[in-house]
Design a protein around this motif. Structure first.
Motif, PDB file in Angstrom:
ATOM      1  N   VAL A 135       0.890  -1.161   0.095  1.00  0.00           N
ATOM      2  CA  VAL A 135       0.023  -0.114  -0.078  1.00  0.00           C
ATOM      3  C   VAL A 135       0.959   1.355   0.252  1.00  0.00           C
ATOM      4  O   VAL A 135       1.705   1.586   1.007  1.00  0.00           O
ATOM      5  N   PRO A 136       0.844   2.203  -0.862  1.00  0.00           N
ATOM      6  CA  PRO A 136       1.251   3.497  -1.043  1.00  0.00           C
ATOM      7  C   PRO A 136       1.201   4.275   0.144  1.00  0.00           C
ATOM      8  O   PRO A 136       0.161   4.175   0.920  1.00  0.00           O
ATOM      9  N   PRO A 137       2.188   5.191   0.786  1.00  0.00           N
ATOM     10  CA  PRO A 137       2.244   5.803   1.932  1.00  0.00           C
ATOM     11  C   PRO A 137       0.989   6.851   1.926  1.00  0.00           C
ATOM     12  O   PRO A 137       0.389   7.083   2.777  1.00  0.00           O
ATOM     13  N   LEU A 138       0.831   7.735   0.493  1.00  0.00           N
ATOM     14  CA  LEU A 138      -0.048   8.806   0.465  1.00  0.00           C
ATOM     15  C   LEU A 138      -1.465   8.359   0.768  1.00  0.00           C
ATOM     16  O   LEU A 138      -2.149   9.123   1.656  1.00  0.00           O
ATOM     17  N   PRO A 139      -2.084   7.279   0.021  1.00  0.00           N
ATOM     18  CA  PRO A 139      -3.567   6.894   0.332  1.00  0.00           C
ATOM     19  C   PRO A 139      -3.565   6.431   1.828  1.00  0.00           C
ATOM     20  O   PRO A 139      -4.884   6.751   2.328  1.00  0.00           O
ATOM     21  N   LEU A 140      -2.671   6.057   2.532  1.00  0.00           N
ATOM     22  CA  LEU A 140      -2.644   5.481   3.866  1.00  0.00           C
ATOM     23  C   LEU A 140      -2.834   6.845   4.778  1.00  0.00           C
ATOM     24  O   LEU A 140      -3.622   7.013   5.701  1.00  0.00           O
ATOM     25  N   ALA A 141      -2.033   7.954   4.440  1.00  0.00           N
ATOM     26  CA  ALA A 141      -2.066   9.187   5.192  1.00  0.00           C
ATOM     27  C   ALA A 141      -3.527   9.856   4.916  1.00  0.00           C
ATOM     28  O   ALA A 141      -3.880  10.251   5.952  1.00  0.00           O
ATOM     29  N   LEU A 142      -3.479   9.996   3.964  1.00  0.00           N
ATOM     30  CA  LEU A 142      -5.127  10.624   3.530  1.00  0.00           C
ATOM     31  C   LEU A 142      -6.209   9.785   4.242  1.00  0.00           C
ATOM     32  O   LEU A 142      -7.226  10.703   4.633  1.00  0.00           O
ATOM     33  N   GLY A 143      -6.219   8.536   3.784  1.00  0.00           N
ATOM     34  CA  GLY A 143      -7.314   7.637   4.590  1.00  0.00           C
ATOM     35  C   GLY A 143      -7.514   7.906   6.330  1.00  0.00           C
ATOM     36  O   GLY A 143      -8.467   8.025   6.825  1.00  0.00           O
ATOM     37  N   LEU A 144      -6.281   7.949   7.018  1.00  0.00           N
ATOM     38  CA  LEU A 144      -6.160   8.347   8.313  1.00  0.00           C
ATOM     39  C   LEU A 144      -6.814   9.722   8.807  1.00  0.00           C
ATOM     40  O   LEU A 144      -7.708   9.710   9.646  1.00  0.00           O
ATOM     41  N   VAL A 145      -6.335  10.585   8.065  1.00  0.00           N
ATOM     42  CA  VAL A 145      -6.708  12.046   8.168  1.00  0.00           C
ATOM     43  C   VAL A 145      -8.233  12.148   8.015  1.00  0.00           C
ATOM     44  O   VAL A 145      -8.892  12.739   8.900  1.00  0.00           O
TER      45      VAL A 145
END
Length: 457
Positions: A135-145
């Motif tokens: 899983v790429p970092p950016l989608p994980l970051a956006l999803g968490l926020v």
């Protein structure tokens, strides 16, 4: 769950005819969550490079905690005197002038919290990728926020519950890591007792410079002041939550650095960013790095939750005072400042997509220190000019503790100005632009807003 039901479960309380308020336990969890980010897991490698002494390193972190406590004592007195949400925006408006408060609020409402949220979210994405590399970092970051923002939009009781559970989980995982480290049979030959050479390390320039970054790791000790208006009996509970939360973090930070030093050789840690992962590999073996990454990920969830809770409260309070920003003062039935939360979410999302959050953080560091410095200076000013004001809590160790905080903060500002003059200058411009916005809006307190102190107009 209704707020009254949550109160019976110990998450929140509701005072008759008032907005929902959180307990001192939740306020303490908020402080812990906002303080413990990635700083403590990454700083040691650069410190031991110039200070290869166990005693000096632990003294460095302990001293940073003491300075944070000095700030806590001052903010505790101000928060008990003026129990209103928004932190420096409220304090500087009271101690100096509403324009000064607006300047601090402008920084907080625009990027002061959105940029750290974006940075923590991206760090979550990077660490989560170590656990789930597909899983790429950016989608994980956006999803968490976005997920955390959704929790905040559900109301104060849901925010309190989520904050308390996620913070307890964070602390439990850190304690488990500490126990595993202290029980490690093959310890490194590091001593935490003072030696003659330690005096030279403590008096050195690297020690002073390292203190700057230690203080960044301790930032967040004032988190509960941003939700003062939602805390039950804030005159008593606010100082208690600030003090308890900071003491917990102080113990955790010193213990974590001790474990890092006894788990891994100093030469393996020196100059390295991922010191926690290195120590984890010595404690847990081959999968130690992934275990530590998972622990940090869980911890970042509570940190982002804390910032997504407290940041919009600044914008909300400004909306209560400035008619042009009244939209941000609107709360949902469950007490959530919906438009203020959505605004911070939008700014954090833009920063994540543009990857500009690191630059913004560089710009605003000086401004944030500047506001904290003058907030504590404002305490001294009010002691002199308004000794008649009721003070339910008085700063412990006054005037020594405020002066210690002022001296260390002044040194940090000096360091930033000399080492990063361009960034500090741009940060000052961002901060000063708030005065231009203030001049346009002018100060028109809304009905029910807290009055200014005499002489502050």
């Amino acid at each position: 769950m209704a707020v009254s039901e949550a109160g019976s479960a110990g998450w929140t309380d509701r005072l008759p005819g008032s907005a929902p308020t959180v307990s001192v336990v939740v306020a303490t969890a908020l402080v812990v969550a906002d303080m413990v980010g990635v700083g403590v897991f990454t700083s040691l490698g650069f410190q031991v490079k110039a200070i290869p002494s166990g005693f000096s390193i632990l003294l460095l972190w302990a001293f940073g905690g003491v300075v944070a406590l000095c700030g806590v004592f001052s903010y505790g007195e101000l928060g008990a005197m003026f129990p209103r949400s928004s932190g420096e925006y409220n304090f500087l408006s009271r101690a100096f002038h509403p324009a000064f408060g607006f300047l601090a609020g402008w920084v907080s409402a625009t990027v002061g919290f959105a940029a750290p949220v974006a940075l923590a979210a991206m760090a979550f994405g990077e660490y989560a990728s170590a656990v789930a590399p597909f899983v790429p970092p950016l989608p994980l970051a956006l999803g968490l926020v976005w997920l955390v923002s959704l929790v905040q939009l559900c109301g104060v009781s849901h925010s309190a519950r989520f904050q308390l559970v996620s913070t307890i989980l964070k602390v439990v995982l850190i304690i488990a890591f500490l126990v595993a480290g202290f029980l490690l049979p093959a310890r490194q030959p590091v001593s935490f007792m003072p030696r003659p050479a330690d005096l030279g390390y403590v008096a050195s320039a690297p020690f002073a410079i390292s203190l700057v970054f230690v203080m960044y790791s301790f930032s967040g000790w004032n988190a509960a002041t941003y939700i003062t208006g939602e805390i039950s009996a804030p005159q008593r509970s606010l100082p208690r939550s600030l003090l308890t939360g900071t003491l917990i973090v102080l113990v955790l930070y010193v213990a974590l650095n001790a474990v890092f030093l006894i788990a891994a050789p100093i030469d393996k840690l020196a100059g390295q960013l991922q010191v926690a992962s290195i120590a984890g590999s010595y404690i847990f073996g081959e999968f130690g790095g992934r275990i530590v990454a998972a622990m940090i990920c869980v911890g970042l969830v509570s940190s982002i939750s804390a910032m997504m809770w407290i940041g919009p409260r600044v914008t909300m309070t400004m909306g209560e005072d400035v008619s042009a920003l009244a939209l941000f003062a609107q709360r949902s039935r469950r007490g959530a400042p919906v438009y203020a939360i959505l605004f911070q979410l939008a700014v954090a999302t833009v920063l994540l997509f543009t990857r500009s959050f690191e630059a913004v953080l560089d710009f605003i560091q000086f401004a944030l220190l500047f506001c904290s410095f003058f907030t504590v200076l404002g305490l001294i000013r009010l002691r002199i000019t308004r000794p008649d004001l009721p003070r339910p809590y008085r700063a412990f160790g006054y005037p020594v503790t405020p002066l210690v905080f002022l001296l260390v903060t002044a040194f940090m500002m000096y360091y930033l100005v000399t080492e990063r003059p361009v960034e500090s200058g741009l940060g000052t411009l961002i901060m000063m632009s708030g005065l231009g916005i203030y001049a346009i809006f002018r100060w028109r307190p809304a009905r029910g807003a807290a009055p200014s102190l005499p002489g502050s107009d």
